[in-house]
Write an enzyme that holds these catalytic residues in place. Structure first.
Site, PDB file in Angstrom:
ATOM      1  CG  HIS A 123     144.093  54.031  48.467  1.00 15.98           C
ATOM      2  ND1 HIS A 123     145.218  54.716  48.063  1.00 15.98           N
ATOM      3  CD2 HIS A 123     144.545  52.952  49.160  1.00 15.98           C
ATOM      4  CE1 HIS A 123     146.297  54.073  48.480  1.00 15.98           C
ATOM      5  NE2 HIS A 123     145.912  53.003  49.157  1.00 15.98           N
ATOM      6  CG  ASP A 200     140.950  52.698  43.036  1.00 14.38           C
ATOM      7  OD1 ASP A 200     141.411  51.598  42.676  1.00 14.38           O
ATOM      8  OD2 ASP A 200     141.351  53.304  44.041  1.00 14.38           O
ATOM      9  CD  GLN A 203     141.886  46.346  47.708  1.00 13.60           C
ATOM     10  OE1 GLN A 203     141.760  45.119  47.713  1.00 13.60           O
ATOM     11  NE2 GLN A 203     142.987  46.949  48.110  1.00 13.60           N
ATOM     12  CE  LYS A 226     146.449  47.477  46.010  1.00 14.07           C
ATOM     13  NZ  LYS A 226     146.801  47.451  47.429  1.00 14.07           N
ATOM     14  CB  CYS A 364     146.222  54.676  51.950  1.00 15.86           C
ATOM     15  SG  CYS A 364     147.913  54.159  52.160  1.00 15.86           S
TER      16      CYS A 364
HETATM   17  N1  PMP Z   1     143.160  52.235  45.475  1.00 19.30           N
HETATM   18  C1  PMP Z   1     142.782  51.284  46.326  1.00 19.30           C
HETATM   19  C2  PMP Z   1     141.316  51.051  46.577  1.00 19.30           C
HETATM   20  C3  PMP Z   1     143.747  50.507  46.966  1.00 19.30           C
HETATM   21  O1  PMP Z   1     143.375  49.561  47.820  1.00 19.30           O
HETATM   22  C4  PMP Z   1     145.119  50.743  46.700  1.00 19.30           C
HETATM   23  C5  PMP Z   1     146.200  49.938  47.400  1.00 19.30           C
HETATM   24  N2  PMP Z   1     146.006  49.745  48.750  1.00 19.30           N
HETATM   25  C6  PMP Z   1     145.457  51.737  45.779  1.00 19.30           C
HETATM   26  C7  PMP Z   1     144.454  52.458  45.192  1.00 19.30           C
HETATM   27  C8  PMP Z   1     146.879  52.013  45.421  1.00 19.30           C
HETATM   28  O2  PMP Z   1     147.425  50.907  44.783  1.00 19.30           O
HETATM   29  P1  PMP Z   1     148.977  50.829  44.460  1.00 19.30           P
HETATM   30  O3  PMP Z   1     149.691  51.113  45.745  1.00 19.30           O
HETATM   31  O4  PMP Z   1     149.171  49.428  43.990  1.00 19.30           O
HETATM   32  O5  PMP Z   1     149.282  51.840  43.416  1.00 19.30           O
END
Ligand code: PMP
Length: 406
Positions: A123, A200, A203, A226, A364
């Site tokens: 991401h 990270d 997910q 999440k 993203c």
């Molecule tokens: N890493 C991953 C794998 C994600 O799916 C996301 C959110 N889509 C993020 C980072 C960023 O998370 P946040 O917007 O809650 O900071």
């Protein structure tokens, strides 16, 4: 408690929403999950009966709020199996947690020519902070490619990890592909090579995969929103000895021991990384979300989620003109796909008319999309409250999209 999806669904009031007369089918959980009533109640109760600033107020409410905040830290520490609760830093979310590590750990430990190892499925939140610190330090970014099976190319990983590698930052589960990476073995290899590791877990944590001792990593990050908690609260877990060696990421109140204009000394962890008034209500809400999830047998919960995901993959796999990018042998949470002749944004718009909420776009993960040769995919992502009936609703809505476009 035994896992019963119909009972679970009743805990989430928003799931009974009608969208233009159709039953809401919420399949955008990788972006953000819905909240059970207990979390909504916890936020209301906190602001109705416990709200004050923490750590400083020598009064009744100040004590209640302080207890709520530090109690939440204990709940998180237990949930992720931290060695100690002081290793749990509250942040605004995954993005801030990674920025904290890249900035504080990165600027302290990286120098010109050092290598930062990422994967091709990260991401932007696990790319851009590292690029910023690479620019500042002269370190280089190296990328482990993703193969046709939507998996990390492990041979490439073996050849990329080398003497100059200082840090490996990798997602546990890809938000775009649903790939569940073999984190344990990858971390073990990185560790053997003396590489610091960040996982990270944005997910991964929602699917109850956040056991940091089991994973063996050095840093683990995730977002509250999440995992059925509020927005604006997240977690950075790090090994105490690493966090201890890192300078503050932001300065301000509550993180200091003593301030003079000549010199300031800092508190130990976790306070050193929590300058300013934190999201106290959010921490309390996150703790209640975690407690909610923890009431279920984790095996049963995961079995239900796997059942729904595999059903979705089978049903979508049977559809003509549909290309699925969720191909990894181990997966969780999401199905990413394109349909011949229909742009993913059009798919999402038509599905919305049928009450089905999915995501369309690059999620993203622009570098991943480029490597897959697409601009965007449609993504249906699942949480514990989703059902096979909802998969049928998704499939029927996709059929309607086809009919409209053919
Ligand atoms: N890493 C991953 C794998 C994600 O799916 C996301 C959110 N889509 C993020 C980072 C960023 O998370 P946040 O917007 O809650 O900071």
């Amino acid at each position: 408690m035994n896992f019963d999806v119909e009972t679970v669904r009743r805990d989430f009031p928003i799931l009974s929403t009608l969208v233009r007369g159709k039953q809401l089918c919420y399949l955008d959980n990788a972006a953000s999950t819905q909240k059970p009533q207990v979390v909504i109640d916890r936020l209301r109760d906190f602001y109705s009966t416990e709200n004050a600033n923490i750590n400083r107020g020598i009064h009744h409410l100040g004590e209640l709020a302080t207890d709520a905040y530090h109690g939440a830290r204990r709940t998180v520490a237990d949930f992720i199996n931290a060695f100690s609760e002081k290793e749990v830093i509250f942040t605004a979310g995954t993005t801030e947690s990674i920025n904290l590590v890249a900035s504080s750990w990165g600027r302290t430990h990286l120098k010109k020519g050092d290598e930062i190892l990422l994967t091709g499925m990260e991401h932007h939140a696990n790319i851009v902070p590292w690029q910023i610190v690479a620019e500042q330090t002269g370190a280089l970014i190296k990328v482990i490619p993703v193969n046709e099976s939507s998996e990390i190319d492990t041979e490439a990983f073996d050849s990329l990890i080398g003497e100059r590698t200082r840090v490996l930052a990798i997602c546990q589960v890809s938000n775009s592909l649903g790939t569940l990476n073999p984190i344990k073995s990858i971390i073990a290899k990185a560790k053997a090579a003396g590489v610091t590791t960040l996982v990270d877990g944005a997910q991964g944590a929602p699917h109850l995969l956040a056991d940091v001792q089991e994973l063996g990593c050095d840093f683990y990050v995730f977002s509250g929103h999440k995992i059925y908690g509020p927005t604006g609260i997240g977690v950075l877990w790090g090994r105490a000895e690493l966090l201890d060696s890192m300078p503050p990421y932001k300065g301000g109140g509550d993180m200091i021991q003593r301030v003079t204009f000549e010199k300031t000394t800092y508190k130990g962890i976790p306070q050193r990384f929590e300058a300013g008034t934190p999201n106290i209500g959010g921490a309390a809400g996150l703790a209640s979300a975690i407690t909610y999830v923890q009431q279920f047998d984790p095996e049963e919960l995961r079995a239900h989620e796997t059942d729904v995901l595999e059903y979705a993959l089978a049903m979508l796999g049977d559809m003509q003109g549909l290309t699925s990018y969720t191909r990894a042998s181990k997966r969780a949470g999401a199905v990413s796909f394109t349909l011949d002749g229909i742009h993913p944004h059009d798919i999402a718009t038509i599905l919305d008319r049928e009450g089905v909420a999915i995501r369309a776009g690059n999620h993203c993960t622009q570098p991943l999309m480029q490597s897959m040769g697409v601009n965007a995919t449609a993504r249906a992502s699942f949480a514990m409250y989703n059902t096979k009936d909802e998969v049928d609703q998704l499939v029927n809505a996709i059929k309607k999209a086809y009919d409209l476009f053919s």
